[in-house]
Design a protein around this motif. Structure first.
Motif, mmCIF file in Angstrom:
data_model
loop_
_atom_site.group_PDB
_atom_site.id
_atom_site.type_symbol
_atom_site.label_atom_id
_atom_site.label_comp_id
_atom_site.label_asym_id
_atom_site.label_seq_id
_atom_site.Cartn_x
_atom_site.Cartn_y
_atom_site.Cartn_z
ATOM 1 N N PRO A 112 0.804 -1.222 0.000
ATOM 2 C CA PRO A 112 0.000 0.000 0.000
ATOM 3 C C PRO A 112 0.842 1.279 0.000
ATOM 4 N N ASP A 113 2.098 1.178 0.422
ATOM 5 C CA ASP A 113 2.935 2.369 0.507
ATOM 6 C C ASP A 113 3.898 2.519 -0.671
ATOM 7 N N VAL A 119 4.605 5.982 -1.452
ATOM 8 C CA VAL A 119 3.437 6.855 -1.483
ATOM 9 C C VAL A 119 2.665 6.818 -0.166
ATOM 10 N N GLU A 120 1.973 7.911 0.058
ATOM 11 C CA GLU A 120 0.930 7.982 1.068
ATOM 12 C C GLU A 120 -0.376 7.889 0.293
ATOM 13 N N LEU A 121 -1.360 7.226 0.864
ATOM 14 C CA LEU A 121 -2.664 7.104 0.214
ATOM 15 C C LEU A 121 -3.601 8.194 0.701
ATOM 16 N N ALA A 122 -4.387 8.732 -0.225
ATOM 17 C CA ALA A 122 -5.456 9.672 0.080
ATOM 18 C C ALA A 122 -6.726 9.076 -0.506
ATOM 19 N N ILE A 123 -7.505 8.418 0.347
ATOM 20 C CA ILE A 123 -8.683 7.688 -0.122
ATOM 21 C C ILE A 123 -9.977 8.360 0.319
ATOM 22 N N MET A 170 2.045 11.195 -3.288
ATOM 23 C CA MET A 170 0.746 10.892 -2.704
ATOM 24 C C MET A 170 -0.136 10.336 -3.804
ATOM 25 N N LEU A 171 -0.812 9.232 -3.479
ATOM 26 C CA LEU A 171 -1.708 8.574 -4.427
ATOM 27 C C LEU A 171 -3.146 8.812 -3.984
ATOM 28 N N MET A 194 0.884 1.652 -14.304
ATOM 29 C CA MET A 194 1.118 1.700 -12.867
ATOM 30 C C MET A 194 0.644 0.399 -12.237
ATOM 31 N N ARG A 195 1.401 -0.050 -11.239
ATOM 32 C CA ARG A 195 0.992 -1.216 -10.450
ATOM 33 C C ARG A 195 0.898 -0.793 -8.993
ATOM 34 N N HIS A 196 -0.252 -1.130 -8.397
ATOM 35 C CA HIS A 196 -0.525 -0.901 -6.978
ATOM 36 C C HIS A 196 -1.729 -1.758 -6.626
#
Length: 154
Positions: A24-25, A40-44, A65-66, A140-142
């Protein structure tokens, strides 16, 4: 029988390693020119997305940031209260980069449109998209793409 077990163990180990690469990061990006990772930091949540990278005076290299928009939707960003110049990478549900906005100006209130079906946006330090050749079509892969028709799955 041991000949059958060994390949099965190798496949299991390899598959487990491939899945372990998705975290996730971290995001991975690849195209014909490069393959690289960003922490990355997630912004959901709406609250996380609305504050984003505001009021930060720096962003470590190869970090970002994603922002995640589920379901995909029309998005626009601005740079209010953002102190560092950023590149914004707009991504569709498959993990393909649909567009890149380079060099967003700190404090600028001009809307930066991402398109109609944006699933995620990666914000990174300005200049890195050009340096690494990140452009439309880059993949992109995540793990956020694991529920959809990902081009480059975890």
């Amino acid at each position: 029988m041991s000949r059958l077990i060994a390949p099965a163990l190798i496949f299991t180990f390899w598959a487990g390693g491939a899945l372990a690469d998705c975290r996730p990061d971290r995001v991975e990006l690849k195209n014909d020119q490069t393959q690289l990772r960003f922490n990355v930091e997630l912004a959901i949540t709406p609250q996380e997305r609305s504050s984003g990278l505001m009021f930060r005076d720096s962003l470590p290299n190869r970090s970002g940031m994603l922002f995640v928009f589920d379901p995909p939707q029309r998005v626009a960003f601005w740079m209010k209260n953002t102190l560092i110049p950023l590149d914004m990478i707009f991504i569709d549900k498959t993990g393909a980069v649909s567009s890149v906005h380079e060099g967003a100006i700190p404090g600028d209130l001009t809307p930066i449109e991402g398109g109609d079906s944006v699933f995620a946006v990666l914000e990174i330090n300005a200049g890195l998209a050009a340096r690494y050749g990140i452009e439309a079509g880059t993949q992109m892969r995540h793990e956020i793409f694991s529920q959809g028709p990902a081009i480059w799955p975890c």
